[in-house]
Scaffold this active site. Structure first.
Site, PDB file in Angstrom:
ATOM      1  N   GLU A 138       0.834  -1.205   0.000  1.00 31.68           N
ATOM      2  CA  GLU A 138       0.000   0.000   0.000  1.00 31.68           C
ATOM      3  C   GLU A 138       0.868   1.255   0.000  1.00 31.68           C
ATOM      4  OE1 GLU A 138      -4.115  -0.988   2.152  1.00 31.68           O
ATOM      5  OE2 GLU A 138      -2.373  -1.634   3.340  1.00 31.68           O
ATOM      6  N   GLU A 181      -4.007  -9.593   4.121  1.00 37.06           N
ATOM      7  CA  GLU A 181      -4.749  -9.249   5.337  1.00 37.06           C
ATOM      8  C   GLU A 181      -5.923 -10.177   5.611  1.00 37.06           C
ATOM      9  OE1 GLU A 181      -2.609  -5.498   4.101  1.00 37.06           O
ATOM     10  OE2 GLU A 181      -3.695  -7.120   3.109  1.00 37.06           O
TER      11      GLU A 181
END
Length: 668
Positions: free
Chosen positions: A111, A131
């Protein structure tokens, strides 16, 4: 407050010819811990204020670009600056920011890279957003930026699988602007010079619309993945789909707010707590408490002694891991049959896509012959069948007993099937040594398995847990509940191997031999006496029609049970689960008290990996804290059953309740 010296060490800031090189050094994976985030923002502030800096490079020192957040932070209030703030700072930076990628760029690390204005990567780089495996969604813009670059389908596949994606081929190639095959730093410097020469300034990834080009395809991908995850019990996959849909429907800032809210929902869920607990439990399991200086030996070749299914599974597992195998028996017919079976397994693998050359390479690692001759040249010997204990072996070579039975030195208990599961229990017998334990740990690592240390004379944690589960289930039948009601409680909860169905699948040999207190019954014995012995016989607690058909409930079984005990009104499903899981946690407490288990998380690993309890639920020690230890203690105390020694809560319950702690707090 972060220690300035630590912050300076974690991010190296070097300016050369107008390029500010910001290098993250937080080994082993350059995790974006709070101190690292503070250091990065400080370095960005300095680079912005320095008129000599024209372009900024973000990179990782060592093996990888930053590979995600420090997961330990998730168990406490998140401290600023959190990763979304760092990403916002990078994307809004007034000078061009280039992410120079190598290694495995995962989670928050990816990210961060996507928030940069440009990306160059070694061709071998792999990226991922794992995640979901922690019961979370990407929380720093991943659900908004990746769809803008890849479209909904590839973005959702990346996030829902948690798998890694190469960047040198589609679709991952669209995440980077340039590839480097050799010297990444030199290639990055050349790339930066080109950007500056061409007058390229900051380019916000939030402005990219390539992934939105085909609206119908985007919406179709969202609808398909929504239908796919609708029947799954986990929260995170559904939130991921919703967030990727929001990327299309909402302005970028609103999409980030949607993602932030969904992340917070997942973070506080019991599912994410269980999955994060499982993650840390597996990392913790390898702590065997070796004396200082204990060496972990390298293993290149092992000897497997004995024929039969267990030996064959061990051989296949070792060959697939690239270990050489000497397979020995005293029965030439058994070894011939075993080799044919192994060849058939690899042929099936080739039919399913395994390259034929790779299958041949694996078979070439196998040697077979008489047991005595096969110990020569082996770094470790696995006794996979009885009758091999007197086989001579080179001095100093560690032996391990792999089949069930008494263990004086070293034993190994693999969760079946060996080649399809990740657990091995290292049985530290009363005469075992640290050197033997180290060799066992080395084997587990070579096979890609999670090893947990068990102090016993042959018993395993998984075996004790399953025995407690079955003993508790039998007690509920004593109290008037049906096996089908008990199984329903766990099947609805997500356990694919509920107590009585699992008993049928395994056969009654083991459970029928387990003792029960006076006034309690072993219902496996009762059904075996009635001519029902499990799935192999076509009938146990269930009728097993075969041909892939689901097992069916049997009125005849209820007639047998009701002839020996009084039926009772159906107990609430959550009450059934509380009693059975509480009994398993109580058995875990006994294993901790005796020293058989080192920590509660090892017991939970055994439950998840060997008994197939839902990972997103967690094992019984973790689960005891969900309703609260007091509720579990009271349920065990109030259950009216003659087997009081089994149902009486262990003293540790009272101690933990008194101090406001849980079993999770005992993990070290």
């Amino acid at each position: 407050m972060s220690d300035p010296a630590v912050v300076a060490e974690q991010v190296e800031h070097v300016v050369q010819d107008g390029i500010a090189w910001l290098s993250v050094a937080n080994p082993p994976v350059n995790a974006l811990s709070r101190s690292t985030r503070v250091a990065l923002i400080d370095a960005l502030d300095r680079a912005e204020a320095d008129p000599g800096v024209r372009i900024v490079v973000l990179q990782g020192r060592g093996h990888t670009f930053p590979a995600g957040a420090d997961i330990a932070e998730f168990d406490a209030p998140l401290e600023a600056p959190w990763i979304p703030e760092l990403c916002a700072r990078v994307e809004g930076f007034p000078k061009p920011v280039v992410a120079s990628l190598h290694g495995t760029v995962l989670g928050g690390g990816l990210e961060l890279a996507l928030a940069a204005h440009y990306r160059i990567a070694l061709a071998s780089t792999r990226v991922g957003l794992p995640e979901v495996r922690l019961g979370l969604i990407p929380g720093a813009g991943g659900t908004q930026r990746v769809p803008r670059m890849l479209g909904a389908g590839p973005a959702l596949d990346l996030m829902l699988s948690g798998a890694m994606m190469p960047v040198d081929v589609a679709p991952g190639r669209a995440l980077v602007d340039a590839l480097a095959d050799g010297d990444l730093r030199a290639a990055t410097e050349t790339y930066c010079r080109t950007l500056l020469d061409e007058g390229k300034g900051p380019r916000r990834s939030s402005d990219i619309r390539k992934g939105f080009a085909d609206a119908a395809t985007y919406q179709k991908a969202v609808a398909e993945r929504r239908a796919m995850v609708a029947q799954r019990p986990e929260i995170a996959p559904r939130e991921i789909v919703a967030a990727v849909e929001a990327a299309w429907l909402l302005p970028f800032e609103a999409g980030l707010a949607f993602e932030e809210d969904a992340f917070a929902t997942c973070l506080k869920s019991d599912q994410s707590r269980a999955l994060r607990g499982a993650f840390f439990a597996e990392r913790r399991a390898h702590r065997f408490g070796f004396p200082k200086g204990t060496a972990i030996p390298a293993l290149d070749r092992i000897a497997v002694l004995g024929g039969g299914p267990l030996a064959a599974q061990l051989v296949i597992t070792a060959l697939n891991a690239g270990l050489g195998v000497n397979w020995g028996t005293r029965d030439p017919d058994a070894i011939r049959a075993g080799v044919m079976h192994v060849r058939d397994v690899f042929r099936e693998g080739v039919a399913k896509g395994l390259p034929e050359a790779q299958a041949e390479e694996r078979m070439a690692l196998l040697k077979v012959g008489d047991s005595a001759r096969m110990t020569e040249g082996a770094d470790m010997i696995l006794h996979a069948a009885r009758g091999q204990g007197d086989v001579p072996a080179p001095e100093g070579v560690v032996r391990a007993v792999v089949f069930s039975g008494r263990v004086q030195e070293l034993g190994l208990r693999f969760a079946p099937p060996v080649y399809g599961t990740r657990l091995v229990e290292v049985i530290a017998g009363p005469q075992s040594t640290a050197a033997q334990h180290a060799t066992a740990l080395s084997l587990a690592r070579a096979l890609g398995k999670i090893a947990i240390k068990v102090r016993s004379e042959g018993d395993s944690l998984a075996g004790h847990l399953m025995a407690a589960c079955q003993r508790a289930a039998d007690a509920l039948v004593d109290a008037g509940q049906t096996p089908y009601r008990i199984d329903q409680a766990f099947r609805d909860w997500g356990w694919s191997r509920p107590p009585f169905q699992a008993r049928d699948m395994a056969g009654f040999n083991e459970t029928a031999g387990q003792s029960r207190a006076e006034g309690a019954r072993n219902w496996s014995v009762v059904l075996a006496d009635a001519g029902r012995s499990g799935r192999a016989a076509g009938r146990g607690f269930y009728l097993w029609p075969g041909d892939g058909q689901a097992p069916r409930e049997e009125p005849a079984v209820l007639a047998v049970l009701d002839g020996l005990r009084r039926p009772a009104p159906p107990m609430p499903l959550d009450a059934i689960r509380l009693l059975v899981l509480g009994a398993m946690a109580n058995e875990g407490a006994r294993m901790l008290a005796s020293g058989m288990a080192s920590r509660p998380s090892d017991i939970d690993i055994a439950a998840v990996l060997a008994l197939d309890m839902p990972r997103w639920r967690g094992g019984p020690m973790h689960l005891a804290s969900v309703p609260g230890l007091l509720a579990v203690q009271r349920a065990l105390q109030r259950f009216d059953h003659p087997d009081r020694a089994f149902w009486t809560p262990e003293p540790v319950f009272a101690d933990l309740i008194k101090n406001g702690r849980t079993f999770d707090s005992l993990n070290v």
